[in-house]
Design an enzyme around this catalytic site. Structure first.
Site, PDB file in Angstrom:
ATOM      1  N   PRO A   1       0.808  -1.221   0.000  1.00 42.56           N
ATOM      2  CA  PRO A   1       0.000   0.000   0.000  1.00 42.56           C
ATOM      3  C   PRO A   1       0.839   1.268   0.000  1.00 42.56           C
ATOM      4  O   PRO A   1       1.813   1.385   0.744  1.00 42.56           O
ATOM      5  CB  PRO A   1      -0.820  -0.136   1.286  1.00 42.56           C
ATOM      6  CG  PRO A   1      -0.983  -1.609   1.443  1.00 42.56           C
ATOM      7  CD  PRO A   1       0.319  -2.203   0.980  1.00 42.56           C
ATOM      8  N   CYS A   2       0.429   2.202  -0.829  1.00 44.08           N
ATOM      9  CA  CYS A   2       1.286   3.354  -1.111  1.00 44.08           C
ATOM     10  C   CYS A   2       0.931   4.598  -0.318  1.00 44.08           C
ATOM     11  O   CYS A   2       1.570   5.636  -0.478  1.00 44.08           O
ATOM     12  CB  CYS A   2       1.203   3.688  -2.597  1.00 44.08           C
ATOM     13  SG  CYS A   2      -0.457   4.160  -3.147  1.00 44.08           S
ATOM     14  N   GLN A   3      -0.085   4.555   0.551  1.00 43.79           N
ATOM     15  CA  GLN A   3      -0.542   5.793   1.188  1.00 43.79           C
ATOM     16  C   GLN A   3       0.565   6.512   1.948  1.00 43.79           C
ATOM     17  O   GLN A   3       0.574   7.731   2.035  1.00 43.79           O
ATOM     18  CB  GLN A   3      -1.712   5.499   2.133  1.00 43.79           C
ATOM     19  CG  GLN A   3      -3.006   5.152   1.412  1.00 43.79           C
ATOM     20  CD  GLN A   3      -3.135   3.659   1.177  1.00 43.79           C
ATOM     21  OE1 GLN A   3      -2.160   2.935   1.131  1.00 43.79           O
ATOM     22  NE2 GLN A   3      -4.366   3.199   1.014  1.00 43.79           N
TER      23      GLN A   3
ATOM     24  N   PHE B   1       3.563   6.786   1.076  1.00 38.39           N
ATOM     25  CA  PHE B   1       4.547   7.350   0.163  1.00 38.39           C
ATOM     26  C   PHE B   1       3.944   8.388  -0.776  1.00 38.39           C
ATOM     27  O   PHE B   1       4.646   9.167  -1.384  1.00 38.39           O
ATOM     28  CB  PHE B   1       5.152   6.247  -0.711  1.00 38.39           C
ATOM     29  CG  PHE B   1       5.828   5.151   0.073  1.00 38.39           C
ATOM     30  CD1 PHE B   1       6.553   5.428   1.214  1.00 38.39           C
ATOM     31  CD2 PHE B   1       5.730   3.841  -0.342  1.00 38.39           C
ATOM     32  CE1 PHE B   1       7.170   4.416   1.927  1.00 38.39           C
ATOM     33  CE2 PHE B   1       6.348   2.818   0.358  1.00 38.39           C
ATOM     34  CZ  PHE B   1       7.068   3.114   1.494  1.00 38.39           C
TER      35      PHE B   1
END
Length: 401
Positions: A84-86, A88
Site C-alpha cells: 500500500p502506497c498511502q 509514500f
C-alpha cells in the site's frame, strides 16, 4: 509476445488484480494471490477463479503460512505486488511513521522465504522522494529527533483537519487560529530541518539495502502508462530484483507523445467514445451517476482541461479527449468528468482508462468499485512489465542449461 512456458506467479497486495491480469495476458500462471480488503478480494476471485486466493492481513504469521503452503510442492518463479502506497504518496500526508509505509518489510520477508527467480514491486512516484528514519539511529540521536517528529505529527493532524473541514465544515472547525497554528508549526519545522536531515534517508535506499541483504540485486525505474498504450498518464515506480547474474530489464516504451518511430499515445476518446451514449448497464459496471441540479450546472460550466472546483484539479477534472487521461483516482467519488456528457465517468469508462478488458467485471458497490479501479495498476503497463520479466526468465534458463 507470449511466454512459451507458464511461469508461476504469486501476487501480494493484489488489489482487484490489475497486475495479475497484465501478467496473465503476458502468458504467466498466477498460482496464488493475497489481498486484505474484502471488496477488492471479491473482484479478484471473480476474475481469477483458478488462482488460490488467500484473504487477510499479510503481516500475520498465519496468513504468511497459508501463502507458503501454496508453493509447498512447486517453485515460485515470480513474486509481484504493490505494498500500500498511502505512506509514500504525494497526495497523502507523507507521514514517515505511517505503518502502511513499512509493509514492504513483509513483502521482503516473503521474498526471502520463497526465493523467486525474479520479484516485481510497484509503488507511486512519491516513493522517489519519501524519507524514513535512518535504521541505525543511536539512542541519543533518536532523542534529539523526537521534537521534530512531534512537530511533523502536529502538522499532519492540522493538514488533515483542514481537509476534513473543506468536506464537512459543520462538523470540523477550521478558522484563523488553526491557520496560525499550522503556519507556526511549519515555521518551527523549517528552523529545525537542517539539524534533522542527518537522521533521515531515502526510502528507496532502505529498500535496496534490505533486498541486498537477502541476496537480490535490484533496479527501479519510473514508468508512464501512456508510453505502453494505456490511455492514461499514470506513473508508477517499478522495482525489479533477481539473484541471478543477468541484466535487469524494464520494458521499453511502445508508444510516444509525438508518434515518431512509435505509435502515438492512446487517447481518452479512443478508449471510451463508444460508451458515450450507451444506456446504463450495471452488470457491465457502466453505472451512470445522477447529479443534482446545482452540481449538474457546475459540470455544464466546466470547460475541457479544468476542474469543476477550479484549483482542485485531481477531483472532477474534465480531460482533454484527444490525449491520455490524467491519473485515474478514486478521490472519494470525485472522479473524472466526461469530456462530452455532463456527468462523471462511469466505473466501466474509468476501467477502460486503466486498460482493463471489458470482460473484467468488478464486484461490490459503486463507491468500492471506484476505489478498486483507482488503486489498480493499469493492465497494459503490467503486461509490458510481464513481457520484460519473461525475457529475463529466459536468460536465467540459459544460465541453468
Amino acid at each position: 509476445m507470449m511466454t512459451d512456458k507458464k511461469y508461476k506467479v504469486l501476487d501480494l497486495f493484489a488489489g482487484c488484480g490489475g497486475l495479475s491480469k497484465g501478467f496473465e495476458q503476458a502468458g504467466f500462471n498466477i498460482i496464488g494471490a493475497n489481498e486484505f480488503w474484502g471488496p477488492a478480494g471479491e473482484t479478484y476471485m471473480k476474475n481469477h477463479p483458478e488462482t488460490i486466493f488467500v484473504p487477510g492481513d499479510v503481516t500475520l504469521d498465519e496468513t504468511k503460512q497459508q501463502i507458503y503452503n501454496i508453493f509447498e510442492n512447486k517453485k515460485c518463479d515470480v513474486l509481484t505486488g504493490g505494498p500500500p502506497c498511502q505512506g509514500f504518496s504525494t497526495a497523502g500526508l507523507r507521514d514517515p511513521d505511517d505503518p502502511r509505509g513499512r509493509l514492504f518489510e513483509d513483502y521482503v520477508e516473503i521474498v526471502e522465504k520463497l526465493q523467486p527467480k525474479i520479484f516485481v514491486m510497484e509503488n507511486v512516484k512519491g516513493i522517489l522522494t519519501m524519507e524514513h528514519d535512518r535504521e541505525d539511529l543511536s539512542e541519543e540521536e533518536t532523542k534529539d529527533f523526537e521534537s521534530y517528529k512531534l512537530l511533523e505529527k502536529e502538522r499532519a493532524g492540522l493538514v488533515l483537519l483542514r481537509k476534513k473541514s473543506k468536506n464537512n465544515p459543520e462538523k470540523f472547525k477550521w478558522g484563523s487560529s488553526e491557520m496560525m497554528q499550522l503556519d507556526q508549526v511549519r515555521k518551527d519545522l523549517r528552523l529545525q530541518m537542517k539539524d534533522t536531515m542527518q537522521f533521515r534517508e531515502k526510502i528507496t535506499d532502505q529498500i535496496l539495502r534490505r533486498f541486498k541483504k537477502i541476496g537480490y540485486n535490484v533496479k527501479f525505474k519510473l514508468l508512464t502508462a501512456s508510453d505502453f498504450g494505456v490511455p492514461q498518464k499514470r506513473q508508477r515506480v517499478i522495482f525489479i530484483g533477481t539473484k541471478f547474474p543477468i541484466e535487469i530489464k524494464h520494458p521499453e516504451p511502445t508508444h510516444s507523445k509525438d508518434g515518431v518511430n512509435l505509435p502515438i499515445w492512446n487517447t481518452v476518446r479512443n478508449a471510451i467514445d463508444d460508451l458515450s451514449d450507451k444506456p446504463e448497464d450495471i452488470s457491465f459496471n457502466h453505472i451512470i451517476t445522477t447529479h443534482g441540479p446545482e452540481f449538474l450546472e457546475k459540470i455544464r460550466n466546466t470547460k475541457i482541461g479544468s476542474s469543476v472546483f477550479g484549483g482542485y484539479a485531481d477531483a472532477f477534472f474534465r480531460n482533454q479527449p484527444d490525449e491520455p487521461s490524467r491519473t485515474v483516482k478514486e478521490n472519494h467519488g470525485g472522479v473524472l468528468v466526461h469530456y462530452k456528457n455532463n456527468r462523471v465517468m462511469t466505473p466501466r469508462e474509468l476501467a477502460r482508462l486503466q486498460s482493463f478488458p471489458d470482460d473484467f467485471i468488478f464486484a461490490s458497490s459503486k463507491s468500492n468499485i471506484l476505489k478498486q479501479i483507482g488503486n489498480a495498476v493499469p493492465v497494459g503497463l503490467a503486461n509490458a512489465i510481464g513481457e520484460a520479466v519473461s525475457d529475463m526468465l529466459k536468460e536465467i534458463e540459459k544460465l541453468n542449461n
